[in-house]
Motif scaffolding. Structure first.
Motif, mmCIF file in Angstrom:
data_model
loop_
_atom_site.group_PDB
_atom_site.id
_atom_site.type_symbol
_atom_site.label_atom_id
_atom_site.label_comp_id
_atom_site.label_asym_id
_atom_site.label_seq_id
_atom_site.Cartn_x
_atom_site.Cartn_y
_atom_site.Cartn_z
ATOM 1 N N PHE B 461 4.474 39.530 2.562
ATOM 2 C CA PHE B 461 3.821 38.237 2.652
ATOM 3 C C PHE B 461 2.211 38.245 2.890
ATOM 4 O O PHE B 461 1.460 37.820 2.318
ATOM 5 N N ALA B 462 2.126 38.964 4.046
ATOM 6 C CA ALA B 462 0.699 39.219 4.461
ATOM 7 C C ALA B 462 -0.113 39.965 3.464
ATOM 8 O O ALA B 462 -1.330 39.300 3.082
ATOM 9 N N TYR B 463 0.436 40.839 3.225
ATOM 10 C CA TYR B 463 -0.299 41.711 1.962
ATOM 11 C C TYR B 463 -0.500 40.982 0.880
ATOM 12 O O TYR B 463 -1.682 41.175 0.322
ATOM 13 N N ARG B 464 0.376 40.299 0.184
ATOM 14 C CA ARG B 464 -0.032 39.818 -0.849
ATOM 15 C C ARG B 464 -0.950 38.621 -0.885
ATOM 16 O O ARG B 464 -2.056 38.468 -1.627
ATOM 17 N N MET B 465 -1.012 38.070 0.419
ATOM 18 C CA MET B 465 -1.960 36.901 0.614
ATOM 19 C C MET B 465 -3.306 37.338 0.591
ATOM 20 O O MET B 465 -4.205 36.946 0.086
ATOM 21 N N ILE B 466 -3.396 38.356 1.400
ATOM 22 C CA ILE B 466 -4.887 38.985 1.590
ATOM 23 C C ILE B 466 -5.284 39.729 0.599
ATOM 24 O O ILE B 466 -6.463 39.866 0.203
ATOM 25 N N ASP B 467 -4.376 40.451 -0.110
ATOM 26 C CA ASP B 467 -4.767 40.968 -1.588
ATOM 27 C C ASP B 467 -5.284 40.068 -2.541
ATOM 28 O O ASP B 467 -6.303 40.249 -3.345
ATOM 29 N N THR B 468 -4.728 38.815 -2.413
ATOM 30 C CA THR B 468 -5.063 37.676 -3.285
ATOM 31 C C THR B 468 -6.563 37.427 -2.891
ATOM 32 O O THR B 468 -7.287 37.027 -3.944
ATOM 33 N N SER B 469 -6.905 37.155 -1.823
ATOM 34 C CA SER B 469 -7.995 36.941 -1.299
ATOM 35 C C SER B 469 -9.210 37.994 -1.481
ATOM 36 O O SER B 469 -10.166 37.448 -1.987
ATOM 37 N N LEU B 470 -8.808 39.154 -1.482
ATOM 38 C CA LEU B 470 -9.665 40.127 -2.018
ATOM 39 C C LEU B 470 -9.799 40.202 -3.313
ATOM 40 O O LEU B 470 -11.192 40.356 -3.756
ATOM 41 N N ILE B 471 -8.998 40.059 -4.179
ATOM 42 C CA ILE B 471 -8.969 39.922 -5.560
ATOM 43 C C ILE B 471 -10.147 38.899 -6.018
ATOM 44 O O ILE B 471 -11.006 39.019 -6.911
ATOM 45 N N GLN B 472 -10.121 37.862 -5.194
ATOM 46 C CA GLN B 472 -10.867 36.629 -5.580
ATOM 47 C C GLN B 472 -12.105 36.651 -5.098
ATOM 48 O O GLN B 472 -13.192 35.697 -5.290
ATOM 49 N N ILE B 473 -12.504 37.824 -4.418
ATOM 50 C CA ILE B 473 -14.118 37.898 -3.947
ATOM 51 C C ILE B 473 -14.790 38.899 -4.808
ATOM 52 O O ILE B 473 -14.281 39.891 -5.356
ATOM 53 N N ASP B 474 -15.960 38.348 -5.272
ATOM 54 C CA ASP B 474 -16.735 39.036 -6.431
ATOM 55 C C ASP B 474 -17.196 40.340 -5.577
ATOM 56 O O ASP B 474 -18.058 40.303 -4.494
ATOM 57 N N SER B 476 -19.432 42.012 -6.616
ATOM 58 C CA SER B 476 -21.116 42.185 -6.359
ATOM 59 C C SER B 476 -21.727 41.776 -5.207
ATOM 60 O O SER B 476 -22.639 42.187 -4.731
ATOM 61 N N LEU B 477 -20.985 40.832 -4.265
ATOM 62 C CA LEU B 477 -21.408 40.396 -3.000
ATOM 63 C C LEU B 477 -21.603 41.842 -1.990
ATOM 64 O O LEU B 477 -22.315 42.268 -1.308
ATOM 65 N N TRP B 489 -18.658 50.440 6.321
ATOM 66 C CA TRP B 489 -17.831 49.585 7.386
ATOM 67 C C TRP B 489 -18.540 48.384 7.698
ATOM 68 O O TRP B 489 -17.966 47.387 7.929
ATOM 69 N N ARG B 490 -20.149 48.618 7.887
ATOM 70 C CA ARG B 490 -20.817 47.458 8.114
ATOM 71 C C ARG B 490 -20.562 46.330 6.785
ATOM 72 O O ARG B 490 -20.379 45.056 7.068
ATOM 73 N N THR B 491 -20.628 46.942 5.737
ATOM 74 C CA THR B 491 -20.386 45.856 4.437
ATOM 75 C C THR B 491 -18.865 45.331 4.574
ATOM 76 O O THR B 491 -18.490 44.167 4.465
ATOM 77 N N ALA B 492 -17.943 46.050 5.033
ATOM 78 C CA ALA B 492 -16.791 45.649 5.209
ATOM 79 C C ALA B 492 -16.565 44.804 6.032
ATOM 80 O O ALA B 492 -15.963 43.621 5.869
ATOM 81 N N TRP B 493 -17.164 44.893 7.300
ATOM 82 C CA TRP B 493 -17.086 44.082 8.544
ATOM 83 C C TRP B 493 -17.900 42.723 8.140
ATOM 84 O O TRP B 493 -17.308 41.405 8.594
ATOM 85 N N PHE B 497 -14.391 41.292 5.225
ATOM 86 C CA PHE B 497 -13.520 40.616 6.053
ATOM 87 C C PHE B 497 -13.891 39.244 6.545
ATOM 88 O O PHE B 497 -13.239 38.491 6.683
ATOM 89 N N ARG B 498 -15.241 38.906 6.434
ATOM 90 C CA ARG B 498 -15.590 37.451 6.634
ATOM 91 C C ARG B 498 -15.472 36.467 5.399
ATOM 92 O O ARG B 498 -15.081 35.455 5.730
ATOM 93 N N LEU B 499 -15.465 37.040 4.232
ATOM 94 C CA LEU B 499 -15.216 36.494 3.199
ATOM 95 C C LEU B 499 -13.666 36.227 2.907
ATOM 96 O O LEU B 499 -12.981 34.995 2.795
ATOM 97 N N ILE B 500 -12.857 37.067 3.344
ATOM 98 C CA ILE B 500 -11.239 36.852 3.252
ATOM 99 C C ILE B 500 -10.905 36.289 4.503
ATOM 100 O O ILE B 500 -9.567 36.022 4.626
ATOM 101 N N ARG B 501 -11.523 35.826 5.655
ATOM 102 C CA ARG B 501 -11.117 35.434 6.894
ATOM 103 C C ARG B 501 -10.180 34.299 6.734
ATOM 104 O O ARG B 501 -9.227 34.411 7.560
ATOM 105 N N PRO B 502 -10.466 33.351 6.000
ATOM 106 C CA PRO B 502 -9.595 32.122 5.841
ATOM 107 C C PRO B 502 -8.221 32.687 5.103
ATOM 108 O O PRO B 502 -7.094 32.070 5.913
ATOM 109 N N GLY B 503 -8.325 33.310 4.321
ATOM 110 C CA GLY B 503 -7.030 34.027 3.902
ATOM 111 C C GLY B 503 -6.047 34.647 4.849
ATOM 112 O O GLY B 503 -4.904 34.641 4.972
ATOM 113 N N VAL B 504 -6.849 35.489 5.663
ATOM 114 C CA VAL B 504 -6.270 36.361 6.531
ATOM 115 C C VAL B 504 -5.666 35.464 7.912
ATOM 116 O O VAL B 504 -4.403 35.617 8.374
#
Lengths: 382, 579
Positions: B461-474, B476-477, B489-493, B497-504
């Motif tokens: 459940f967690a994986y599918r929700m987070i995966d969906t959030s990741l897919i929906q992030i462009d 290019s950012l 890691w700085r980019t990821a962090w 991760f900031r963009l997927i925070r609501p989904g997480v």
């Protein structure tokens, strides 16, 4: 640990004091004089666990107790033990069979969680004893347990539960109430109860199995498959566990249930539920028995607990919580003496002809429990 | 769940991630992830299959290899009949839950229905009630002769028979529908909100009416989400144990998960039979999961959020407003209000009386629960598990999703499949597998075995929700960040991760809810020191103490509501869009 067991279990001479000698002499004298009550008081005095056992148990600090009885009731009971000896208990409740299977599995892999176990099936305990999983311990207080309600060194009866039938007095007519009060087993086969009757599968636990065993096993010539077939024709609601069935009886979902145990019916009665119950002859009774794990993590605490549970004090503490028959002759429900609670009701009578001598029947001790299969077949359950 | 960013714009420079992927396309990460998933997910499932071909338990000295149970379960009529009923009933539950969920989602997302926030919170509120406790409440309300509703109907309207009976197959199915509607609602609602309303606008401008637009435009666009919701509810229902068990066991509606429980709870205890039924349920659920995965992947492709602002045009309900509000109110009354009233009623009575007028009122039950050491311990255990299990689950899910989706690790497809496996394994079956896996470890009998079980069960459940959030992030950012010289890691962090925070955080809340409510696996894994509230309520009910079981159910709800309020006002997490 073995040292403890020998001393406490076999009541070997230990630390003989002037007081204990006098107690013993007094007990013998009273017993000889034919004063049973005083005799039992004296016997209770000689059944006190040794100081060594108490100290060793206290040093272990805790006890894990697997049981099948009501959660809060049992917690209140073991709280008396904790209060007396300062040893807290971790109680784990479950239905007899899964709880026992869980314990067996744990023991076989070396996860020794439970110290003392209390279930409703002596056959399972004896099979585990043969496998070397049960401690050989004879509590001094076990001397007070009635013969036939213990297997020395293996298991001891904590209490006896007689089972009859019970009805909701608001769900039956006055004529039906009169019929039910007659306390005849044949009442349970009357077609008038069709759709109004509930029962519990004998596969759910030792007490249900003991109950059904009387009809299809021990007293087969008196009842047998014909009797059970008539019951099955009542389109009964079948429960996997008896207790929810009792709750639904109190609510009025059913007019009548069988396997009505004294402790559960008494509890509902005291809560004000419109419940009545009787014990037709012969009355099947089930033993709730206690045993100790051979590799208990807290062996002395388990032994001390068994000493207490089988003592007059432990049994009386259980009486204060649940209305059941004691396995000891010297422990009588004070409510009965005072004719209070259900003992004052005109419909109530103690069971007169307890059917309890089935524990050695070949049919009963058969681990395959063929009665369950036969019952399932009669009730059309796969 | 609440943040949906442009998914379509996936073109652009790929230079930033390419070297990174090359570096990470080694074997270490997929092997580490694979090992963890193997221990967490595959070993328990494997043990279930091995258990199915043994005559007894793994530790039974008399146990041997045997096909007896498998043969019986896969070839004899009683089991095949139960299989047919389980699948049929689950399909029906999914269909009805989706119909209600779609209607509610459309009403709240696309119409001018008033108080949308309140409406949405009301629709998802059944998530805060354990389905088992909900079923218990319905047993009190609608058992045929002693159900409060039936008794009241008799007393006030002279009804001669039950007006509603939950101890029938229809009753069990309807109760399952009630508690699955929020899942269908949430999935479809998210899709509706992610849909570009300009398509509907175009339809209206072309002269199409509300119904035609809904059928021709809205429905086809959100169809993958509906299919995804349908199979999700189907899989959940197939493995449902608590509702059919609480409402009369196999007598009311034969159900495979209930059969599994009976195999492990009644004499003769037969783990082999339980495992065999578990394997059959596994295959059925696996098919459902395959459809669910396919549909949910298509659904995410259909997210058509645009960067340009738009003003949603809501369908005017006019005279149907009252009817619509009434429909939502009816659902809320059935799923929430009546069950809670029933729970409060029994909690304050000394025994379950079918006559409210004759009830014996008391506070003793509350005193008993408050004074129970076991209950106090189970509250502490529940709280600890409810914090640790979702946290670990989310951390692991983020790791897997990031490795598969962004790092494109080798064997990502396999890892994705294995991660989704636990959805196909009902809690009661998975609990058995976890039991055998950890029986001989120090985790056995502690709260850690429950945490492991919950992390493994809910990671899909967690994986599918987070995966969906990741897919929906462009991407290019992230690539812009990399081009500006930020480390991986700085980019990821700081970006990903900031963009997927609501989904997480939404996923965390969902797993938190599941962890507090879970009962099937917890029953099998409970021991002296790891009892949780759900197991306490089961224990109480099994011993006929409906009063204390109801109080425990209310306690669970209190914990869930407090957790969700804390999440909402402290962490600003929302499970819903309007709420």
């Amino acid at each position: 640990m073995d040292f403890q067991r020998t001393r406490a279990g076999q009541s070997a001479p230990q630390g003989l004091s002037r007081r204990s000698v006098l107690k013993g002499a007094a007990a013998m004298g009273l017993a000889a004089s034919g004063l049973p009550l005083l005799s039992s008081v004296a016997r209770a005095a000689t059944e006190e666990p040794s100081a060594d056992l108490v100290n060793a148990a206290k040093a272990e600090g805790t006890l894990t107790f697997y049981h099948t009885t009501a959660i809060d009731l049992t917690a209140n009971w073991t709280a008396n033990f904790t209060k007396k000896y300062g040893i807290p208990t971790q109680n784990v409740r479950g239905p007899s069979y899964p709880l026992w299977e869980r314990w067996l599995t744990e023991e076989r892999v070396g996860q020794h969680v439970a110290d003392a176990i209390q279930i409703t099936d002596t056959v399972l305990i004896e099979a585990a004893h043969a496998e070397g999983l049960i401690a050989d311990y004879t509590p001094a207080s076990g001397a007070g347990i009635r013969p036939g309600m213990k297997k020395e060194g293996v298991w001891y009866t904590a209490f006896v539960n007689a089972m009859g039938y019970a009805w909701n007095s608001q769900r039956v007519s006055p004529e039906e109430d009169k019929l039910l009060r007659s306390a005849k087993w044949d009442v349970l086969t009357d077609p008038r109860w069709s759709g109004r009757f509930a029962t519990s599968t004998p596969a759910s636990g030792g007490s249900s199995y003991s109950y059904v065993y009387m009809f299809l096993g021990g007293k087969r010539s008196m009842f047998g498959p014909d009797f059970v077939t008539k019951q099955a024709a009542l389109n009964a609601q079948i429960y996997e566990s008896k207790s929810p069935m009792y709750d639904r009886l109190a609510a009025g979902e059913f007019a009548l249930v069988d396997q009505a145990s004294q402790s559960d019916m008494g509890g509902l009665y005291l809560k004000g539920a419109p419940i009545r119950w009787v014990f037709p002859d012969p009355t099947p009774a089930n033993l709730t028995v206690q045993t100790i794990s051979a590799k208990a993590t807290h062996p002395n605490a388990a032994r001390l607990f068994q000493e207490w549970a089988m003592s007059h004090e432990g049994q009386a503490a259980w009486f204060a919580l649940a209305g059941v028959a004691s396995a000891r002759e010297d422990t009588v429900d004070p409510r009965k003496v005072a004719k209070s609670d259900w003992y004052k009701e005109d419909w109530y009578k103690d069971p007169a002809d307890l059917y309890i001598d089935y524990l050695s029947d070949p049919g009963y001790v058969d681990p395959a429990k063929p009665i369950i299969g036969e019952w399932n077949q009669i009730f059309g359950r796969s | 769940m609440s943040t949906i960013v442009q998914a379509a714009a996936q073109s652009g420079p790929r230079t930033g991630f390419a070297p990174l992927r090359r570096r990470r396309r080694g074997f270490v990460l997929p092997i580490v992830l694979g090992l963890i998933l193997t221990i967490l997910v595959l070993v328990p499932i494997l043990l279930m299959f091995i258990g199915a071909v043994r005559s007894g338990t793994f530790v039974d000295p008399h146990s041997t290899f045997s096909l007896r149970s498998l043969q019986a379960v896969y070839t004899t009529w009683p089991y095949l009949r139960t299989l047919g009923i389980t699948v049929g009933a689950s399909l029906l539950v999914s269909l009805l839950a989706c119909v209600v969920g779609i209607a509610l989602a459309w009403l709240i997302a696309r119409t001018d229905i008033p108080a949308k926030g309140l409406m949405e919170n009301s629709v998802i509120a059944p998530l805060y009630l354990s389905p088992f406790v909900g079923a218990l409440a319905w047993l009190i309300l609608a058992s045929p002769r002693a159900g409060l509703l039936n008794v009241l109907a008799h007393q006030f309207f002279g009804a001669t028979g039950p007006i509603i009976n939950v101890t029938t197959s229809t009753g069990v199915i309807l109760i399952m529908v009630l508690y699955n509607v929020p899942y269908a609602y949430m999935t479809v609602s998210a899709a509706l909100r992610g849909m570009d309303p300009s398509m509907e606008e175009a339809s209206y401008l072309s002269g199409a009416g509300v119904v035609r637009t809904a059928l021709k435009i809205t429905f086809p666009v959100v169809r993958p989400a509906i299919v995804s919701a349908f199979f999700f509810v189907f899989v959940l229902t197939c493995g449902t144990f608590s509702i059919p068990a609480a409402l009369g066991g196999t007598q009311a509606l034969p159900f495979m998960a209930v059969d599994i429980y009976h195999a492990t709870a009644t004499y003769p205890i037969d783990y082999s039979r339980a495992a065999s039924i578990g394997t059959m349920l596994f295959w059925i659920s696996l098919i459902g999961v395959a459809f669910y995965r396919f549909a949910s992947q298509v659904a995410t492709r259909f997210v058509t959020v645009t960067a340009r602002g738009y003003r949603m045009r809501f369908v005017k309900l006019r005279g149907l407003r009252v009817v619509s509000v009434g429909l939502i109110a009816a659902y809320v009354v059935l799923a929430i209000i009546l069950p809670y009233l029933a729970l409060f009623y029994v909690a304050f009575t000394s025994f379950t009386s079918s006559s409210i007028a004759a009830a014996s009122w008391t506070l003793d039950n509350f005193k008993a629960v408050a004074g129970s050491v076991a209950v106090s311990q189970s509250i502490v255990n529940t709280l600890i598990i409810a914090v640790i299990a979702p946290t670990l689950c989310i951390m692991f899910a983020v790791w897997i999703a990031y490795a598969i989706r962004r790092l494109k690790v080798r064997g990502g497809g396999i890892l994705d499949y294995i991660t989704m496996f636990p959805i196909a394994v009902p809690g009661i079956v998975f609990g058995t597998g976890i039991f055998w896996t950890y029986l001989m470890t120090p985790a056995y009998g502690t709260i850690w075995i429950l945490i492991i079980a919950f992390v493994a069960s809910y990671v899909p459940f967690a994986y599918r929700m987070i995966d969906t959030s990741l897919i929906q992030i462009d991407k290019s950012l992230e690539e812009a960040s990399a081009l500006c010289g930020a480390s991986h890691w700085r980019t990821a962090w700081q970006v990903t991760f900031r963009l997927i925070r609501p989904g997480v955080l939404s996923a965390w809340i969902l797993i938190f809810i599941f962890s507090v409510r879970e009962i099937s696996a917890a029953i099998l894994l409970s021991s002296a020191s790891n009892k949780v509230l759900s197991v306490m309520s089961w224990d109480y009910l099994e011993f006929g103490n409906v009063q204390n079981a109801a109080i425990i159910g209310l306690l669970q709800t209190a914990i869930l509501v407090l957790g969700i309020l804390a999440g909402r006002y402290v962490l600003r997490i929302k499970l819903s869009q309007n709420g």
